[in-house]
Design a protein around this motif. Structure first.
Motif, short mmCIF file in Angstrom:
data_model
loop_
_atom_site.label_atom_id
_atom_site.label_comp_id
_atom_site.label_asym_id
_atom_site.label_seq_id
_atom_site.Cartn_x
_atom_site.Cartn_y
_atom_site.Cartn_z
N ALA A 1 0.82 -1.26 -0.09
CA ALA A 1 0.01 0.17 -0.08
C ALA A 1 0.92 1.46 -0.04
O ALA A 1 0.52 2.24 -0.67
CB ALA A 1 -0.93 0.22 1.42
N LEU A 2 1.93 1.25 0.51
CA LEU A 2 2.85 2.64 0.80
C LEU A 2 3.71 2.63 -0.18
O LEU A 2 4.23 3.79 -0.40
CB LEU A 2 3.46 2.47 2.19
N THR A 3 4.31 1.41 -0.88
CA THR A 3 5.53 1.77 -1.60
C THR A 3 5.03 0.94 -3.14
O THR A 3 5.74 1.16 -4.08
CB THR A 3 6.65 1.09 -1.17
N GLY A 4 4.17 0.23 -3.13
CA GLY A 4 3.64 -0.40 -4.15
C GLY A 4 4.62 -1.62 -4.53
O GLY A 4 4.56 -2.41 -5.68
N ARG A 5 5.49 -2.03 -3.46
CA ARG A 5 6.43 -3.30 -3.52
C ARG A 5 5.64 -4.47 -2.96
O ARG A 5 5.03 -4.53 -1.90
CB ARG A 5 7.76 -2.87 -2.79
N ILE A 6 6.11 -5.66 -3.57
CA ILE A 6 5.56 -6.83 -3.00
C ILE A 6 6.81 -7.35 -2.14
O ILE A 6 8.03 -7.24 -2.29
CB ILE A 6 5.66 -7.86 -4.16
N ALA A 7 6.29 -8.18 -1.00
CA ALA A 7 7.18 -8.34 0.15
C ALA A 7 7.55 -9.86 -0.08
O ALA A 7 7.47 -10.58 0.90
CB ALA A 7 6.51 -8.30 1.47
N GLY A 8 8.19 -9.92 -1.15
CA GLY A 8 9.00 -11.08 -1.62
C GLY A 8 10.53 -11.03 -0.82
O GLY A 8 11.06 -10.23 -1.40
N ILE A 9 10.80 -11.75 -0.04
CA ILE A 9 12.09 -11.69 0.49
C ILE A 9 13.26 -11.88 -0.31
O ILE A 9 14.18 -11.23 -0.41
CB ILE A 9 12.40 -12.58 1.75
N SER A 10 13.15 -12.84 -1.25
CA SER A 10 14.18 -12.97 -2.45
C SER A 10 14.34 -11.93 -3.19
O SER A 10 15.49 -11.55 -3.61
CB SER A 10 13.88 -14.27 -3.37
N GLY A 11 13.32 -11.22 -3.57
CA GLY A 11 13.48 -9.83 -4.56
C GLY A 11 13.98 -8.66 -3.53
O GLY A 11 14.61 -7.95 -4.09
N ILE A 12 13.58 -8.75 -2.27
CA ILE A 12 14.16 -7.57 -1.39
C ILE A 12 15.59 -7.99 -1.23
O ILE A 12 16.38 -6.74 -1.24
CB ILE A 12 13.33 -7.50 -0.07
N LEU A 13 15.99 -9.07 -0.92
CA LEU A 13 17.42 -9.38 -0.72
C LEU A 13 18.18 -9.20 -2.13
O LEU A 13 19.33 -8.63 -1.97
CB LEU A 13 17.71 -10.91 -0.15
N GLY A 14 17.69 -9.53 -3.30
CA GLY A 14 18.27 -9.34 -4.51
C GLY A 14 18.54 -7.88 -4.80
O GLY A 14 19.46 -7.50 -5.14
N GLY A 15 17.49 -6.98 -4.33
CA GLY A 15 17.71 -5.51 -4.52
C GLY A 15 18.77 -4.90 -3.66
O GLY A 15 19.36 -3.85 -3.84
N VAL A 16 19.13 -5.45 -2.33
CA VAL A 16 20.38 -5.22 -1.65
C VAL A 16 21.52 -5.57 -2.47
O VAL A 16 22.56 -4.75 -2.22
CB VAL A 16 20.01 -5.94 -0.23
N LEU A 17 21.34 -6.70 -2.96
CA LEU A 17 22.87 -7.46 -3.52
C LEU A 17 23.10 -6.62 -4.91
O LEU A 17 24.52 -6.33 -5.42
CB LEU A 17 22.85 -8.73 -3.71
N ARG A 18 21.99 -6.06 -5.49
CA ARG A 18 22.29 -5.21 -6.63
C ARG A 18 21.38 -3.92 -6.43
O ARG A 18 20.49 -3.71 -7.20
CB ARG A 18 21.87 -5.92 -7.94
N PRO A 19 21.89 -3.10 -5.75
CA PRO A 19 21.14 -2.02 -5.25
C PRO A 19 21.05 -0.99 -6.44
O PRO A 19 22.05 -0.61 -7.52
CB PRO A 19 22.13 -1.42 -3.98
N GLN A 20 19.77 -0.33 -6.47
CA GLN A 20 19.67 0.67 -7.38
C GLN A 20 19.44 2.07 -6.63
O GLN A 20 18.93 1.96 -5.47
CB GLN A 20 18.46 0.28 -8.25
N ARG A 21 19.48 3.24 -7.40
CA ARG A 21 19.44 4.35 -6.70
C ARG A 21 17.93 4.47 -5.79
O ARG A 21 16.92 4.16 -6.50
CB ARG A 21 19.39 5.43 -7.42
N GLY A 22 17.91 4.87 -4.73
CA GLY A 22 16.85 5.06 -3.56
C GLY A 22 16.21 4.02 -3.30
O GLY A 22 15.00 3.88 -2.55
N GLU A 23 16.83 2.57 -3.59
CA GLU A 23 16.05 1.38 -3.28
C GLU A 23 16.65 0.68 -2.18
O GLU A 23 16.27 -0.22 -1.37
CB GLU A 23 16.10 0.60 -4.52
N LEU A 24 17.93 1.06 -1.52
CA LEU A 24 18.84 0.18 -0.82
C LEU A 24 18.04 0.53 0.68
O LEU A 24 17.93 -0.52 1.56
CB LEU A 24 20.01 0.68 -0.63
#
Length: 138
Positions: free
Chosen positions: A24-47
């Motif tokens: 609701a607040l970010t439009g993001r899905i709470a899939g842990i693998s995707g969240i962790l993947g975004g930490v390992l390959r960070p994009q601006r404003g996502e970390l």
């Protein structure tokens, strides 16, 4: 409701609330693998939010162990090589399934995704078969 059932219910409610708020607040899905993947390959404003979410998972588990009287301790004594192999297999399966159990099972099913329903059925069938083999056939 007390004991394990109460803890499971409370945990399920907290997972559902966290997933709903994240969507609701970010439009993001709470899939842990995707969240962790975004930490390992960070994009601006996502970390920052990704790190906060992952740290919250660890902190919640630690708080539960510290503050719940009679909480079962984490299992220990697993061979490190098997843990590494298991982790790699989970990672490969997550990639092949285009998401993990949290993304498909909690968020995908909540959004009535057919792809997530198929993924959850495959996850559960694999878990049941693996448990049977490990506990009864081996």
């Amino acid at each position: 409701m007390t004991g394990a059932a109460g803890s499971a219910l409370a945990g399920g409610v907290l997972i559902g609330v966290a997933a709903t708020l994240l969507l609701a607040l970010t439009g993001r899905i709470a899939g842990i693998s995707g969240i962790l993947g975004g930490v390992l390959r960070p994009q601006r404003g996502e970390l920052a939010w990704r790190l906060a979410f992952l740290l919250g998972l660890v902190a919640a588990g630690a708080a539960w162990l510290a503050w719940m009287p009679g909480a079962p301790p984490p299992r220990q004594g697993f061979p490190p090589v098997l843990l590494v192999i298991a982790g790699l297999l989970v990672g490969i399966g997550t990639r092949m399934g285009n998401g993990c159990t949290s993304g498909h099972g909690v968020c995908g099913l909540g959004r009535l995704s057919l792809r997530s329903l198929v993924a959850v059925v495959v996850f559960m069938a694999t878990a049941i078969a693996t448990t049977y083999v490990v506990r009864h056939a081996a």
